[in-house]
Motif scaffolding. Structure first.
Motif, PDB file in Angstrom:
ATOM      1  N   HIS A  69       0.866  -1.184   0.000  1.00  0.00           N
ATOM      2  CA  HIS A  69       0.000   0.000   0.000  1.00  0.00           C
ATOM      3  C   HIS A  69       0.904   1.236   0.000  1.00  0.00           C
ATOM      4  N   PRO A  70       0.526   2.284  -0.727  1.00  0.00           N
ATOM      5  CA  PRO A  70       1.347   3.502  -0.724  1.00  0.00           C
ATOM      6  C   PRO A  70       1.559   4.077   0.677  1.00  0.00           C
ATOM      7  N   GLY A  71       0.598   3.869   1.561  1.00  0.00           N
ATOM      8  CA  GLY A  71       0.743   4.347   2.932  1.00  0.00           C
ATOM      9  C   GLY A  71       1.904   3.686   3.645  1.00  0.00           C
ATOM     10  N   GLU A  72       2.171   2.427   3.300  1.00  0.00           N
ATOM     11  CA  GLU A  72       3.311   1.730   3.905  1.00  0.00           C
ATOM     12  C   GLU A  72       4.624   2.379   3.479  1.00  0.00           C
ATOM     13  N   ILE A  73       4.744   2.721   2.232  1.00  0.00           N
ATOM     14  CA  ILE A  73       5.960   3.371   1.740  1.00  0.00           C
ATOM     15  C   ILE A  73       6.119   4.742   2.391  1.00  0.00           C
ATOM     16  N   LEU A  74       5.021   5.447   2.504  1.00  0.00           N
ATOM     17  CA  LEU A  74       5.044   6.749   3.173  1.00  0.00           C
ATOM     18  C   LEU A  74       5.478   6.586   4.628  1.00  0.00           C
ATOM     19  N   ARG A  75       4.895   5.633   5.323  1.00  0.00           N
ATOM     20  CA  ARG A  75       5.170   5.406   6.755  1.00  0.00           C
ATOM     21  C   ARG A  75       6.576   4.879   7.011  1.00  0.00           C
ATOM     22  N   GLU A  76       6.998   3.903   6.207  1.00  0.00           N
ATOM     23  CA  GLU A  76       8.255   3.206   6.486  1.00  0.00           C
ATOM     24  C   GLU A  76       9.484   3.871   5.865  1.00  0.00           C
ATOM     25  N   ASP A  77       9.324   4.526   4.738  1.00  0.00           N
ATOM     26  CA  ASP A  77      10.483   5.047   4.019  1.00  0.00           C
ATOM     27  C   ASP A  77      10.557   6.579   3.982  1.00  0.00           C
ATOM     28  N   ILE A  78       9.463   7.203   3.587  1.00  0.00           N
ATOM     29  CA  ILE A  78       9.525   8.643   3.310  1.00  0.00           C
ATOM     30  C   ILE A  78       9.450   9.488   4.572  1.00  0.00           C
ATOM     31  N   LEU A  79       8.477   9.230   5.422  1.00  0.00           N
ATOM     32  CA  LEU A  79       8.354  10.065   6.625  1.00  0.00           C
ATOM     33  C   LEU A  79       9.584  10.003   7.527  1.00  0.00           C
ATOM     34  N   PRO A  80      10.165   8.830   7.766  1.00  0.00           N
ATOM     35  CA  PRO A  80      11.392   8.828   8.571  1.00  0.00           C
ATOM     36  C   PRO A  80      12.531   9.617   7.912  1.00  0.00           C
ATOM     37  N   ALA A  81      12.580   9.604   6.594  1.00  0.00           N
ATOM     38  CA  ALA A  81      13.665  10.301   5.888  1.00  0.00           C
ATOM     39  C   ALA A  81      13.524  11.817   5.967  1.00  0.00           C
ATOM     40  N   ASN A 130      12.017  13.442   8.435  1.00  0.00           N
ATOM     41  CA  ASN A 130      12.204  13.809   9.841  1.00  0.00           C
ATOM     42  C   ASN A 130      11.413  15.050  10.262  1.00  0.00           C
ATOM     43  N   LEU A 131      10.145  15.082   9.873  1.00  0.00           N
ATOM     44  CA  LEU A 131       9.236  16.138  10.319  1.00  0.00           C
ATOM     45  C   LEU A 131       8.076  15.482  11.063  1.00  0.00           C
ATOM     46  N   ARG A 167      -0.111  19.470   7.771  1.00  0.00           N
ATOM     47  CA  ARG A 167      -0.300  20.907   7.523  1.00  0.00           C
ATOM     48  C   ARG A 167       0.200  21.275   6.138  1.00  0.00           C
ATOM     49  N   ARG A 168       1.388  20.812   5.788  1.00  0.00           N
ATOM     50  CA  ARG A 168       1.961  21.131   4.478  1.00  0.00           C
ATOM     51  C   ARG A 168       1.158  20.534   3.334  1.00  0.00           C
ATOM     52  N   LEU A 169       0.550  19.377   3.575  1.00  0.00           N
ATOM     53  CA  LEU A 169      -0.292  18.757   2.552  1.00  0.00           C
ATOM     54  C   LEU A 169      -1.668  19.419   2.459  1.00  0.00           C
ATOM     55  N   GLY A 170      -2.033  20.169   3.485  1.00  0.00           N
ATOM     56  CA  GLY A 170      -3.350  20.801   3.507  1.00  0.00           C
ATOM     57  C   GLY A 170      -4.462  19.812   3.831  1.00  0.00           C
TER      58      GLY A 170
END
Length: 102
Positions: A14-26, A28-29, A36-39
């Motif tokens: 699921h795209p949420g998994e990639i967001l959760r596991e890879d992108i958000l940790p990278a 670091n916000l 907020r930034r996504l609106g």
């Protein structure tokens, strides 16, 4: 779907998994800042990263803009997830359809 044999037996990502596991940790916000930034609301972000909500075209545009990648990346991830998940659920129904040679 007769896709990559290396993926056989693996659950669709699921795209949420990639967001959760890879992108958000990278990035670091805090998730609050990402939302907020996504609106979008924090709940919408949490629903996405907990795989309770799909990536819509509008969300793909937001994610692509925020993270500097193409919205097609996000839409394609969601499409692939949906097709692979549905194919498993529809296996017997699909098996009953006799193909027509074109």
């Amino acid at each position: 779907m007769s896709g990559n044999p290396l993926l056989a037996g693996l659950a669709p990502t699921h795209p949420g998994e990639i967001l959760r596991e890879d992108i958000l940790p990278a990035v670091n916000l805090p998730k609050t800042e990402i939302a907020r930034r996504l609106g979008i609301s924090r709940q919408t972000l949490y629903d996405l990263i907990e795989e309770r909500q799909p990536v819509t075209p509008a969300m793909a545009l937001r994610l692509g803009r925020l993270f500097g990648n193409a919205p097609e990346f996000w839409v394609n991830l969601q499409r692939d997830h949906d097709l692979r998940t549905l194919e498993v659920r529809m296996a017997s129904e699909l098996a009953a359809i006799e193909p027509i040679a074109a």
